[in-house]
Design a protein around this motif. Sequence first.
Motif: not given
Length: 135
Positions: A34, A73, A40
């Motif tokens: 994240g 996340q 990500s």
Amino acid sequence: MNDPIKRVLLTQEAAQVIDTLRQTHGELMFHQSGGCCDGSQPMCFPKGEFRVGGSDVWVGNIYGCDFFMNQDQFEYWKHTQLLIDITKGRGASFSLEIPLGLRFIVKSRLFTDQELEKLEPTYTGEDYLEKQTER
């Protein structure tokens, strides 16, 4: 009883890349931190190379590979089913597929209200590790 709905799935193309990586690296795992940029996206490591803990969530298993996500996340993604795919291009991470000129990517869709009631359970990284030592 119906099987639980999986939180993370894999395309056939991504499975083929995993097969290739296993030939060199053995058992594999995924982690999605994240962080910014490539952080990500899911990163692939030899199993156990990335140390998971209480700030990580075990989201599921894809093609024999445990998939973890950073807790922060996961809070953003917990209402979505993840589809792990592959694309051409080099990322800037330590993920194992990078030298192949490929990159794992995430595609997602929202779960329906009915699916949300039937999801596969998640575990903290610590709980996951505890369960592994019990086996």
